[in-house]
Enzyme design. Structure first.
Site, mmCIF file in Angstrom:
data_model
loop_
_atom_site.group_PDB
_atom_site.id
_atom_site.type_symbol
_atom_site.label_atom_id
_atom_site.label_comp_id
_atom_site.label_asym_id
_atom_site.label_seq_id
_atom_site.Cartn_x
_atom_site.Cartn_y
_atom_site.Cartn_z
ATOM 1 C CB CYS A 36 -0.915 0.022 1.223
ATOM 2 S SG CYS A 36 -1.992 -1.414 1.349
HETATM 3 C C1 BEZ Z 1 0.547 -4.605 1.833
HETATM 4 O O1 BEZ Z 1 0.085 -3.530 1.495
HETATM 5 O O2 BEZ Z 1 1.743 -4.825 1.759
HETATM 6 C C2 BEZ Z 1 -0.345 -5.706 2.320
HETATM 7 C C3 BEZ Z 1 -1.512 -5.397 2.993
HETATM 8 C C4 BEZ Z 1 -2.297 -6.426 3.457
HETATM 9 C C5 BEZ Z 1 -1.922 -7.742 3.225
HETATM 10 C C6 BEZ Z 1 -0.763 -8.029 2.526
HETATM 11 C C7 BEZ Z 1 0.032 -7.002 2.060
#
Ligand code: BEZ
Length: 211
Positions: free
Chosen positions: A45
């Protein structure tokens, strides 16, 4: 709520990192992208929101406003923005909705319980100036989105909204388009003064008409 292409994008009031907004008023007369992410302070994210900020001029050029959403709170969003700015070498320049009560996530069906019953998946809604949903994409938490693809589909949506063409496989802005089947050859001759190539009666290629 199940939303489909062509439905009106549901309106809502939201607390965002840039204040309280009424979504439809905030959209104004232009295009919009509403996208959700699973959680603040997560690696994928962080890269996605950083890239979105870096593409500010590309969205501005296309008259598209961007707004992000997760079920985290406003203080969390604000603290995370500092990390995004620091690690991605940018300045977040769009609002992030704090949807702690999940009202908007549910309105837009952004929580997919068989993937995760609490967090939003990576949804993307592209909304036209008429407030109708033009495109929806859903990615799992494990896969970061390609924001160049989001710009590419905006180019296609904006082109095909005003010209009787569709865009073929892997089309990029500037490349030939196909004439929609509802247009006869006679009509095509008038509508596409640059001409067209008839590969098959149903497959007619023409230079991109808005260039
Ligand atoms: C991420 O943004 O890295 C992420 C968020 C939730 C689950 C897995 C990855």
């Amino acid at each position: 709520m199940t939303l489909r292409l062509g439905d009106e994008a549901p309106n809502f009031e939201a607390t965002t990192t840039e204040g309280v907004i009424n979504f439809h008023k905030w959209l104004g007369d232009g295009w919009g992208v509403l996208f959700s992410h699973p959680a603040d302070f997560t690696p994928v994210c962080t890269t996605e929101l950083g890239m979105t900020a870096k593409l500010k001029d590309e969205f501005l050029y296309r008259n598209v406003k961007i707004i992000a959403l997760s079920v985290d709170g406003i203080e969390s969003h604000k603290a995370w923005i500092n990390d995004i700015n620091e690690t991605q070498g940018t300045t977040v320049n769009f609002p992030i909705i704090a949807d702690e009560d999940r009202k908007i996530s549910e309105l837009y069906d952004m929580i997919h319980p068989n993937a995760d019953d609490k967090l939003t998946v990576r949804s993307v809604f592209i909304i036209g100036p008429d407030k109708k949903i033009k495109l929806m994409i859903t990615y799992p938490a494990s896969t970061g989105r390609n924001f160049k693809e989001i710009l590419r589909v905006i180019d296609s949506l904006q082109l095909t909204a005003y010209h009787k063409v569709a865009t073929p496989v892997n089309w990029e802005n500037g490349e030939d388009c196909v004439i929609v089947p509802a247009v006869s050859d006679e009509e095509a001759e008038k509508a596409f003064p640059k001409g067209f190539k008839k590969v098959k009666p149903y497959l007619r290629l023409t230079p991109q008409p808005n260039l």
